[in-house]
Scaffold this active site. Structure first.
Site, PDB file in Angstrom:
ATOM      1  N   LEU A   1       0.878  -1.165   0.000  1.00  0.00           N
ATOM      2  CA  LEU A   1       0.000   0.000   0.000  1.00  0.00           C
ATOM      3  C   LEU A   1       0.919   1.218   0.000  1.00  0.00           C
ATOM      4  O   LEU A   1       2.013   1.172   0.570  1.00  0.00           O
ATOM      5  CB  LEU A   1      -0.875   0.037   1.261  1.00  0.00           C
ATOM      6  CG  LEU A   1      -2.010  -0.990   1.407  1.00  0.00           C
ATOM      7  CD1 LEU A   1      -2.671  -0.847   2.770  1.00  0.00           C
ATOM      8  CD2 LEU A   1      -3.057  -0.844   0.317  1.00  0.00           C
ATOM      9  N   ASP A   2       0.470   2.317  -0.609  1.00  0.00           N
ATOM     10  CA  ASP A   2       1.261   3.550  -0.574  1.00  0.00           C
ATOM     11  C   ASP A   2       1.453   4.011   0.865  1.00  0.00           C
ATOM     12  O   ASP A   2       0.609   3.736   1.722  1.00  0.00           O
ATOM     13  CB  ASP A   2       0.554   4.677  -1.347  1.00  0.00           C
ATOM     14  CG  ASP A   2       0.583   4.452  -2.853  1.00  0.00           C
ATOM     15  OD1 ASP A   2       1.288   3.526  -3.305  1.00  0.00           O
ATOM     16  OD2 ASP A   2      -0.103   5.198  -3.570  1.00  0.00           O
ATOM     17  N   LYS A   3       2.520   4.766   1.087  1.00  0.00           N
ATOM     18  CA  LYS A   3       2.829   5.300   2.419  1.00  0.00           C
ATOM     19  C   LYS A   3       1.628   6.019   3.042  1.00  0.00           C
ATOM     20  O   LYS A   3       1.340   5.876   4.229  1.00  0.00           O
ATOM     21  CB  LYS A   3       4.017   6.263   2.274  1.00  0.00           C
ATOM     22  CG  LYS A   3       4.428   6.966   3.539  1.00  0.00           C
ATOM     23  CD  LYS A   3       5.567   7.949   3.239  1.00  0.00           C
ATOM     24  CE  LYS A   3       5.744   8.925   4.390  1.00  0.00           C
ATOM     25  NZ  LYS A   3       6.771   9.943   4.090  1.00  0.00           N
TER      26      LYS A   3
ATOM     27  N   THR B   1      -1.573   5.667   2.280  1.00  0.00           N
ATOM     28  CA  THR B   1      -2.845   4.925   2.283  1.00  0.00           C
ATOM     29  C   THR B   1      -2.992   4.178   3.608  1.00  0.00           C
ATOM     30  O   THR B   1      -2.025   3.632   4.133  1.00  0.00           O
ATOM     31  CB  THR B   1      -2.880   3.932   1.098  1.00  0.00           C
ATOM     32  OG1 THR B   1      -2.624   4.656  -0.099  1.00  0.00           O
ATOM     33  CG2 THR B   1      -4.230   3.263   0.970  1.00  0.00           C
TER      34      THR B   1
ATOM     35  N   HIS C   1      -0.030   3.429  -8.116  1.00  0.00           N
ATOM     36  CA  HIS C   1      -0.797   4.699  -8.059  1.00  0.00           C
ATOM     37  C   HIS C   1      -2.038   4.703  -8.956  1.00  0.00           C
ATOM     38  O   HIS C   1      -2.543   5.764  -9.307  1.00  0.00           O
ATOM     39  CB  HIS C   1       0.101   5.900  -8.432  1.00  0.00           C
ATOM     40  CG  HIS C   1       1.206   6.139  -7.456  1.00  0.00           C
ATOM     41  ND1 HIS C   1       2.197   7.068  -7.673  1.00  0.00           N
ATOM     42  CD2 HIS C   1       1.474   5.567  -6.241  1.00  0.00           C
ATOM     43  CE1 HIS C   1       3.034   7.057  -6.637  1.00  0.00           C
ATOM     44  NE2 HIS C   1       2.618   6.145  -5.772  1.00  0.00           N
TER      45      HIS C   1
END
Length: 295
Positions: free
Chosen positions: A86-88, A90, A205
């Site tokens: 997961l993105d930082k 999120t 993304h």
């Protein structure tokens, strides 16, 4: 002002997460466990915590997995394994495997699109139509500006002919990846929408790019994908700023409102994992009067 203070608190929290002792971080993750059995451990990923290390990253989830495993089982437990990312910025459901074999099985489920993922996001603007599918390939490109940087962007397979306005197929970009996102509006107010998103593919993304460039509705707090040619804070409509009690000059502190709400894993029987929205997200919904009582 309380709103600006909370925004600053969240930015400070992200920085603090980089300074805490790994044991403390592992304890935070342990307290946020959503589900566990003999094969997996599902955690609630906090805001601002990267999954992997990198330049300037002191703390990340990957580094504390051995400590977390010992806290859960015993001193001789083998480290937990990452199955996806997961993105930082999120928040939400993240699955860890207890051994290598299970990790490989789950990675394959993600790769072959057998995992159902549901995200919730607050977007600027209102998608038209209110629900549908965005199916536009995505590619990484360099943005040449006074501050050159890389961004993911759309690489459509079609364009409109300038002569007659007809749809014309164009040559596929060799490096572009197929990207498909299903979306549905749950609520709209204050020039914003609460959206339910289902990424069918898993391109880097993807949700942020499809919303910003495909639907023209960037995610609230997504300063990277709100402009194409520059790195600048997101420009917010007057009514949104008013409801958030925020000045445009402070918009850069606004966090990304993207949450991995539900994940459904076909491991033997189907495992449904759900994660509640974080407090900052709930407060924003309340301020924007985005009512999700019916959900």
């Amino acid at each position: 002002d309380p709103a600006q203070r909370r925004v600053r608190e969240l930015a400070a929290l992200s920085e603090r997460l980089q300074r805490v002792h790994p044991n403390v971080l592992a304890k935070v993750l342990k307290e946020g466990i959503l589900y566990q059995n003999q094969e997996i451990v599902a955690i609630n990923k906090p805001y601002g915590l990267p999954v992997h290390g990198g330049p300037g990253v002191k703390n990340c989830i990957a580094d504390v997995l051995p400590i977390l495993a010992k806290m859960l089982e015993n001193m001789r437990a083998e480290p937990l394994h990452l199955c996806h990312r997961l993105d930082k910025e999120t928040t939400g459901v993240m699955v860890l495997a207890r051994n290598k074999e299970v990790a490989e099985r789950i990675r394959l489920l993600f790769k072959t699109r057998q995992v159902e993922k549901i995200y919730w996001a607050i977007s600027l603007g209102d998608p038209d139509p209110a629900e549908g599918i965005v199916e536009i390939p995505i590619v990484e490109k360099e943005v040449r500006s006074h501050q050159s940087h890389y961004k993911m962007t759309l690489a459509p397979s079609y364009r409109l002919s300038p002569e007659d306005g007809k749809v014309v197929k164009i040559r596929k970009n060799r490096n572009a990846e197929t990207a498909v996102t299903r979306y549905r509006r749950l609520a709209a107010a204050s020039a914003c929408s609460l959206l339910e998103l289902q990424p069918i593919t898993g391109v880097k993304h993807q949700l942020r790019v499809h919303l910003a460039y495909g639907l023209g509705c960037p995610i609230l707090g997504d300063h990277k994908y709100s402009h194409w040619s520059k790195l600048a804070p997101q420009k917010l409509p007057e009514i949104t700023l008013k409801r958030l009690k925020l000045e445009q000059s402070k918009a850069r502190h606004l966090p990304l409102h993207l949450h991995a709400h539900r994940l459904s894993l076909p491991l033997g029987q189907r495992i449904d994992l759900t994660c509640k929205l974080p407090p900052f997200f709930l407060r924003t919904l309340k301020k924007l009067e985005l009512d999700i009582a019916n959900e």
